[in-house]
Design a protein around this motif. Structure first.
Motif, PDB file in Angstrom:
ATOM      1  N   LYS A 150       0.827  -1.211   0.000  1.00  0.00           N
ATOM      2  CA  LYS A 150       0.000   0.000   0.000  1.00  0.00           C
ATOM      3  C   LYS A 150       0.857   1.256   0.000  1.00  0.00           C
ATOM      4  O   LYS A 150       0.468   2.288  -0.556  1.00  0.00           O
ATOM      5  CB  LYS A 150      -0.931  -0.014   1.210  1.00  0.00           C
ATOM      6  CG  LYS A 150      -2.020  -1.083   1.117  1.00  0.00           C
ATOM      7  CD  LYS A 150      -2.984  -1.041   2.293  1.00  0.00           C
ATOM      8  CE  LYS A 150      -4.094  -2.066   2.107  1.00  0.00           C
ATOM      9  NZ  LYS A 150      -5.065  -2.067   3.235  1.00  0.00           N
ATOM     10  N   TYR A 160      -0.183  -2.409  -6.410  1.00  0.00           N
ATOM     11  CA  TYR A 160      -0.036  -2.943  -5.054  1.00  0.00           C
ATOM     12  C   TYR A 160       0.910  -4.140  -4.994  1.00  0.00           C
ATOM     13  O   TYR A 160       1.807  -4.208  -4.149  1.00  0.00           O
ATOM     14  CB  TYR A 160      -1.419  -3.338  -4.511  1.00  0.00           C
ATOM     15  CG  TYR A 160      -1.383  -4.168  -3.248  1.00  0.00           C
ATOM     16  CD1 TYR A 160      -1.208  -3.582  -2.002  1.00  0.00           C
ATOM     17  CD2 TYR A 160      -1.514  -5.565  -3.306  1.00  0.00           C
ATOM     18  CE1 TYR A 160      -1.170  -4.347  -0.838  1.00  0.00           C
ATOM     19  CE2 TYR A 160      -1.481  -6.331  -2.155  1.00  0.00           C
ATOM     20  CZ  TYR A 160      -1.314  -5.725  -0.925  1.00  0.00           C
ATOM     21  OH  TYR A 160      -1.268  -6.482   0.210  1.00  0.00           O
ATOM     22  N   PRO A 390      -5.125  -7.104  -1.647  1.00  0.00           N
ATOM     23  CA  PRO A 390      -4.876  -5.714  -1.235  1.00  0.00           C
ATOM     24  C   PRO A 390      -5.879  -5.175  -0.232  1.00  0.00           C
ATOM     25  O   PRO A 390      -5.649  -4.140   0.384  1.00  0.00           O
ATOM     26  CB  PRO A 390      -4.959  -4.932  -2.556  1.00  0.00           C
ATOM     27  CG  PRO A 390      -5.778  -5.793  -3.452  1.00  0.00           C
ATOM     28  CD  PRO A 390      -5.469  -7.209  -3.071  1.00  0.00           C
TER      29      PRO A 390
END
Length: 466
Positions: A150, A160, A390
């Motif tokens: 992140k 990501y 993610p």
């Protein structure tokens, strides 16, 4: 060169420095004790800052400032609880653990210390403790990888998974080859970067917001309760839960293993002063950063889209892009220092407490160091798989792992919504463990001359400060 390129250049320099330290540590590592515990050779400053950097992770530069920015000083109770817990950990656990682990057959992990200390011929304590460390730290490492992914996504627009792979590759490289020394030396440098960044941003930010008086006035204009530790919305259970985070220190292997690695018990006092001083100033800097951010956006009629980026945004406003890149490196340092510390402790648990205990294998140190490096790689791959989504929640992973090291009670309490929403699971976990430990100790106590001799020798060494 664009501002983004300056920042990326700073990150590249930082990562190259980490890899260089890993190579230096690799050259100095010659046996299993070196790889797992740095040969018990750490000085007080390295011990203190490496413990602090390993502890705080990205929460210090993003999570805490974001919480303070949104809710005010009521969120500072976690920082207060952590400081108290860390101080007590340094005061009571550090000197005793340093001496006792060496007296009990030179134990190099917490599970092996418990095994040697209690003469557990079944190896059950050692194996069970090793498995607990393996499970929870794999989740913990995973949370750090999520944060790394992140970070590159939000800071440079990288996908990501690309960010996750970059962070994981660098951390695994210097941890795998350099072992505990690499982790400790890189953590020391990372701790310095974090400290300087957290002091510099709010200090320069005050010039931007007109000094202390104007800054306070602006904060109160946003919310009069923002500077109140006990606002009307605060609850006793909420404050207790926040303070209780400090209880976690006594069961965190990646922190207390530093106590075992310091060169002598007499240096634990100096290390405590350095460590707590670093911690208090760093926490103060994180809180001040958030408050300066509140004042800045009030004065400029602006809006911060993501509260957890207040440190990053202020750094970009205040400084040249290259210096702002160093501020970004501070966040990455916080993330990577925690991942590396957890990887080496997990590797130690796999080799020293599970592999050796289960197979009772006798081999030379080169064999065990090789197995340790393989363990780092395997755990990292599993953690990366867990982090591949993610949308993984960093805070829930960290909170669960932090409490889980304290007690299995966390599994039950943490999974019952009505209980976990009322009180942080570490509180009942700590209390249940304390009661069970006392009862079991009283009921099962049997005089053992060799154990008493080790205890008495430990007491003497503590008094002599050796």
């Amino acid at each position: 060169m664009s501002g983004n390129m300056y920042q990326l250049f700073a990150i590249i320099i930082y990562m190259v420095a980490m890899l260089a330290i890993g190579w230096y540590a690799f050259v100095k590592t010659s046996n299993l004790t070196d790889y797992m515990l740095g040969g018990r050779s750490l000085g007080p400053a390295v011990t203190a800052l490496s413990a602090g950097a390993a502890d705080m992770s990205g929460w210090l530069l993003m999570g805490l400032p974001g919480a303070i920015y949104l809710s005010g000083l009521v969120e500072a109770w976690i920082a207060i609880g952590l400081t108290i817990g860390a101080y007590l950990n340094w005061l009571f656990v550090a000197p005793r653990l340093r001496v006792y682990t060496q007296v009990t057959n030179d134990s190099i992990t917490i599970p092996s210390y418990l095994d040697n200390r209690l003469r557990d011929n079944t190896k059950l304590i050692r194996i069970a403790s090793g498995i607990i460390i393996l499970i929870f730290f794999t989740f913990y490492v995973s949370s750090g990888m999520v944060a790394g992914g992140k970070f590159f996504d939000s800071s440079f627009g990288y996908e990501y998974h690309t960010g996750l792979i970059i962070v994981s590759a660098v951390v695994v490289a210097y941890t795998l080859f350099g072992g505990f020394l690499a982790v400790s030396y890189t953590d020391f440098l990372q701790g310095l970067i974090m400290f300087l960044a957290l002091i510099t941003v709010p200090l320069f930010g005050l010039f931007l917001t007109g000094g202390i008086g104007d800054t306070i006035a602006s904060i109160k204009a946003v919310n009069p309760e923002h500077l109140n530790l006990l606002p009307a919305t605060a609850t006793a259970a909420g404050i207790i839960s926040s303070l209780a985070w400090g209880l976690g220190y006594f069961g965190q292997p990646h922190i207390i293993v530093r106590f075992m690695a310091i060169s002598s018990v007499k240096e634990t006092k100096q290390a405590r002063r350095i460590g707590i001083g670093w911690m208090m100033l760093s926490l103060f800097g994180a809180i001040a950063t958030a408050l300066v951010g509140v004042a800045y956006y009030e004065q400029n009629a602006g809006e911060l889209k993501d509260a957890e980026t207040v440190f990053i945004v202020l750094g970009q406003i205040l400084f040249h892009p290259f210096i702002a890149g160093i501020m970004l490196a501070a966040i990455l340092a916080a993330i990577m220092s925690t991942i590396s510390s957890q990887l080496i402790v997990t590797s130690s648990a796999l080799v020293e407490d599970i592999y050796k205990a289960l197979f009772n294998k006798t081999a030379d140190d080169k064999h065990y160091v090789l197995i340790g490096r393989v363990a780092v790689l395997v755990v990292a791959i599993i953690a990366a798989i867990l982090a591949w989504n993610p949308d993984s929640s960093i805070l829930s992973l960290v909170g669960f792992a932090w409490a889980g090291f304290g007690a299995a009670t966390a599994f039950i309490w943490g999974k019952v919504e009505v209980l976990s929403s009322t009180l942080y699971e570490i509180v009942p976990g700590f209390l249940v463990c304390l009661i069970v430990a006392v009862i079991v100790s009283v009921v099962t106590f049997r005089p053992q001359k060799d154990i008493e001799e080790e205890f008495n020798r430990t007491v003497v060494l503590l008094r002599e400060g050796k």
